[in-house]
Design a protein around this motif. Sequence first.
Motif, PDB file in Angstrom:
ATOM      1  N   VAL A  31       0.624  -1.373  -0.001  1.00 49.20           N
ATOM      2  CA  VAL A  31      -0.061   0.040   0.084  1.00 49.20           C
ATOM      3  C   VAL A  31       1.094   0.846   0.207  1.00 49.20           C
ATOM      4  N   ILE A  32       2.254   1.125   0.970  1.00 44.64           N
ATOM      5  CA  ILE A  32       2.695   2.674   0.975  1.00 44.64           C
ATOM      6  C   ILE A  32       3.531   2.643  -0.038  1.00 44.64           C
ATOM      7  N   LEU A  33       4.105   1.549  -1.305  1.00 48.25           N
ATOM      8  CA  LEU A  33       4.922   1.775  -2.176  1.00 48.25           C
ATOM      9  C   LEU A  33       3.668   1.994  -3.862  1.00 48.25           C
ATOM     10  N   VAL A  34       2.802   1.517  -3.641  1.00 46.16           N
ATOM     11  CA  VAL A  34       1.835   1.961  -4.641  1.00 46.16           C
ATOM     12  C   VAL A  34       1.675   3.437  -4.857  1.00 46.16           C
ATOM     13  N   LEU A  35       0.824   3.358  -3.341  1.00 44.02           N
ATOM     14  CA  LEU A  35       0.634   4.951  -3.502  1.00 44.02           C
ATOM     15  C   LEU A  35       1.643   6.479  -3.558  1.00 44.02           C
ATOM     16  N   GLY A  48      -8.806   8.507  -9.023  1.00 43.44           N
ATOM     17  CA  GLY A  48      -9.971   9.083  -8.851  1.00 43.44           C
ATOM     18  C   GLY A  48     -10.059   8.323  -6.958  1.00 43.44           C
ATOM     19  N   LYS A  49      -8.803   7.849  -6.696  1.00 40.41           N
ATOM     20  CA  LYS A  49      -9.255   7.648  -5.381  1.00 40.41           C
ATOM     21  C   LYS A  49      -8.510   7.605  -4.529  1.00 40.41           C
ATOM     22  N   SER A  50      -8.257   8.325  -3.137  1.00 41.98           N
ATOM     23  CA  SER A  50      -8.162   9.250  -1.590  1.00 41.98           C
ATOM     24  C   SER A  50      -7.435   7.965  -0.971  1.00 41.98           C
ATOM     25  N   VAL A  51      -6.469   8.350  -0.313  1.00 40.54           N
ATOM     26  CA  VAL A  51      -5.268   7.519   0.012  1.00 40.54           C
ATOM     27  C   VAL A  51      -6.798   6.608   1.595  1.00 40.54           C
ATOM     28  N   ILE A  52      -7.696   7.825   1.588  1.00 42.66           N
ATOM     29  CA  ILE A  52      -8.654   7.447   2.490  1.00 42.66           C
ATOM     30  C   ILE A  52     -10.052   5.229   2.182  1.00 42.66           C
ATOM     31  N   ASP A  53      -9.319   5.788   0.679  1.00 46.28           N
ATOM     32  CA  ASP A  53     -10.638   4.973  -0.748  1.00 46.28           C
ATOM     33  C   ASP A  53      -9.301   3.849  -0.467  1.00 46.28           C
ATOM     34  N   VAL A  54      -8.492   3.969  -0.221  1.00 49.98           N
ATOM     35  CA  VAL A  54      -6.834   2.988  -0.357  1.00 49.98           C
ATOM     36  C   VAL A  54      -7.265   2.232   0.314  1.00 49.98           C
ATOM     37  N   LEU A  55      -7.469   3.130   1.706  1.00 45.56           N
ATOM     38  CA  LEU A  55      -7.189   1.922   2.837  1.00 45.56           C
ATOM     39  C   LEU A  55      -8.201   0.956   3.809  1.00 45.56           C
ATOM     40  N   THR A  56      -9.604   1.363   3.421  1.00 43.30           N
ATOM     41  CA  THR A  56     -10.402   1.250   3.193  1.00 43.30           C
ATOM     42  C   THR A  56     -11.181  -0.343   2.506  1.00 43.30           C
ATOM     43  N   PHE A  57     -10.376  -0.157   0.975  1.00 44.10           N
ATOM     44  CA  PHE A  57     -10.604  -1.095  -0.380  1.00 44.10           C
ATOM     45  C   PHE A  57     -10.067  -2.007   0.614  1.00 44.10           C
ATOM     46  N   VAL A  58      -8.074  -1.740   1.038  1.00 43.33           N
ATOM     47  CA  VAL A  58      -7.550  -2.649   1.532  1.00 43.33           C
ATOM     48  C   VAL A  58      -7.719  -3.594   2.588  1.00 43.33           C
ATOM     49  N   TYR A  59      -7.845  -2.752   3.986  1.00 48.86           N
ATOM     50  CA  TYR A  59      -8.011  -3.191   5.566  1.00 48.86           C
ATOM     51  C   TYR A  59      -9.293  -3.194   6.092  1.00 48.86           C
ATOM     52  N   ALA A  60     -10.262  -3.432   4.893  1.00 46.24           N
ATOM     53  CA  ALA A  60     -11.985  -3.026   5.410  1.00 46.24           C
ATOM     54  C   ALA A  60     -12.820  -4.565   4.274  1.00 46.24           C
ATOM     55  N   ASP A  61     -12.836  -3.756   2.796  1.00 46.53           N
ATOM     56  CA  ASP A  61     -13.568  -4.091   2.264  1.00 46.53           C
ATOM     57  C   ASP A  61     -13.122  -5.512   2.023  1.00 46.53           C
ATOM     58  N   GLY A  62     -11.704  -5.163   1.678  1.00 47.16           N
ATOM     59  CA  GLY A  62     -10.780  -6.950   1.914  1.00 47.16           C
ATOM     60  C   GLY A  62     -11.715  -8.863   2.752  1.00 47.16           C
ATOM     61  N   PRO A  63     -11.296  -7.567   3.847  1.00 46.43           N
ATOM     62  CA  PRO A  63     -11.646  -9.271   4.951  1.00 46.43           C
ATOM     63  C   PRO A  63     -13.308  -9.073   5.359  1.00 46.43           C
ATOM     64  N   ALA A 314      -2.646  -6.542  -3.890  1.00 43.38           N
ATOM     65  CA  ALA A 314      -2.182  -6.747  -4.993  1.00 43.38           C
ATOM     66  C   ALA A 314      -3.070  -6.503  -6.188  1.00 43.38           C
ATOM     67  N   THR A 315      -3.712  -5.948  -5.689  1.00 39.55           N
ATOM     68  CA  THR A 315      -4.876  -5.561  -7.374  1.00 39.55           C
ATOM     69  C   THR A 315      -4.365  -3.969  -7.518  1.00 39.55           C
ATOM     70  N   TYR A 316      -3.766  -3.257  -5.989  1.00 41.88           N
ATOM     71  CA  TYR A 316      -3.158  -1.851  -7.258  1.00 41.88           C
ATOM     72  C   TYR A 316      -1.496  -2.253  -7.764  1.00 41.88           C
ATOM     73  N   ALA A 317      -1.406  -3.231  -6.788  1.00 42.62           N
ATOM     74  CA  ALA A 317       0.325  -3.624  -7.662  1.00 42.62           C
ATOM     75  C   ALA A 317       0.386  -3.892  -8.621  1.00 42.62           C
ATOM     76  N   ALA A 318      -0.276  -4.748  -9.171  1.00 49.52           N
ATOM     77  CA  ALA A 318      -0.561  -6.387 -10.139  1.00 49.52           C
ATOM     78  C   ALA A 318      -0.290  -4.655 -11.665  1.00 49.52           C
ATOM     79  N   PRO A 319      -0.829  -3.560 -11.931  1.00 52.46           N
ATOM     80  CA  PRO A 319      -0.055  -2.737 -13.094  1.00 52.46           C
ATOM     81  C   PRO A 319       1.589  -2.777 -12.870  1.00 52.46           C
ATOM     82  N   TYR A 320       2.283  -2.388 -12.243  1.00 53.18           N
ATOM     83  CA  TYR A 320       3.780  -1.988 -11.787  1.00 53.18           C
ATOM     84  C   TYR A 320       4.097  -3.259 -12.209  1.00 53.18           C
TER      85      TYR A 320
END
Length: 439
Positions: A31-35, A48-63, A314-320
């Motif tokens: 998360v830190i690296l992709v941001l 269009g995603k804010s830092v909060i959106d990213v954190l929510t997707f990874v740590y809340a939506d995933g589980p 990994a969804t966010y890291a996949a493009p790299y």
Amino acid sequence: MLIASFIFMVWYCMKGYNLMVGFFIMASIWVILVLIGNAIEPTAVLKGKSVIDVLTFVYADGPAAYAQSILVNIFFGAFFGRVLIDTGIAATLIRKVVELGGDMPRLTMSLLCIVTAVIFMSMTGIGPVISIAVIVLPILFSLGISAPVALFAFMGSIMAGIFCNTVNFIQYHTMYAGFVKSAASYSYNDYFRIGLIGMIVGLVVVLTIANLTMHSGTSHNWAVNAQQASGKENAPWYSWIAVVLPVLGVVLLKLPIIFGFIASAVYAMLTTGKLRGSYKEVTRRFAKLFTDGSIDVAPMIGFLLSLAMFNNAATYAAPYFTALIENIIPTNHLVLALVFALLVPLGFFRGPMNWVGSGAAIFAVVLAANPGIPVQFMYPLTAATTIFPQHLDVTQSWVAWGFGYTKVASKDYLKRSLPAGWICGAIMCVIIYFMYGNL
């Protein structure tokens, strides 16, 4: 830096450190690296995603998504496993097999492995494994089968059953569908045929290796335990079908798997007299079985929730990853099948070909490079490189328990399990290509 962190994760998994914590750490690093990367040059997945959106997707939506689609199935699967043990159905089937095999060690071992595989088409968790192991292993020892062969044959039969296991299918398929949304419609019914073939392949390979490496031994005091176990009251014959009822319900009647587990558990308890007593006693019994089952799978639950965070990261890291190694990822189905067959050993030690190891990132890149690949072909490939090595691996919790119980050295076990896992996985990759490679 992403690749360096991935290599670190491979090392971390192979060292046997805590995976729940490891995947949480990896998710946070990614998360830190992709941001940072997105701040330098924006990517489409973060548009269009804010830092909060990213954190929510990874740590809340995933589980949360895993809790909805996986956890309830695992809990009810573990509950059903406890029912089979508490009612004595699993133990009865094993005792009947021993009676059928008589004093012929090879035949008895083969029959026990087949029954164990069938039982683990529905059961899951370390608790049920240990409960069956303390019946099966002493019987094998009492027949003069050496401890390394007995442990390998038993764990290999569990591996075979897991390839067709309903709960494990939901677990790995949900991981796959996290990267390919269209794969969500792929069901256990679609997978059942290849899952059954995989179970048969696993049994054939394990029993072949076990028989080839088996040598005569002498009976010892383990035999006393086996005889004592055989003296327990047997469950009635008409209750035995409960072992496969969840699978039959899903495949033949298209029943929801949770309903299948509940209905099969009720049938098992009804036919074995476990529903007798007052209403309070019966409900207390159900509650205890569910609680014991939940305890069996508690470590797995924590791991899966942290893995869900890692998968979303990994969804966010996949493009790299795609930008770096896309050109070396095969897209031809035959080449993919052959590469997966060759790399099956990398599924051991929770390596980069293992869904429950460091494979999620690799599979994400492979799927990104093959956006139109049929799930009927690709999902079984990832299952083959995961299930066969993983459930013969020394990092598997019940295998580690087996070392302590049988006093078998890991090297004596690995010289059978490593080739068995590779052969099973390679054979299945070839079969999967011929069955689905031309879709």
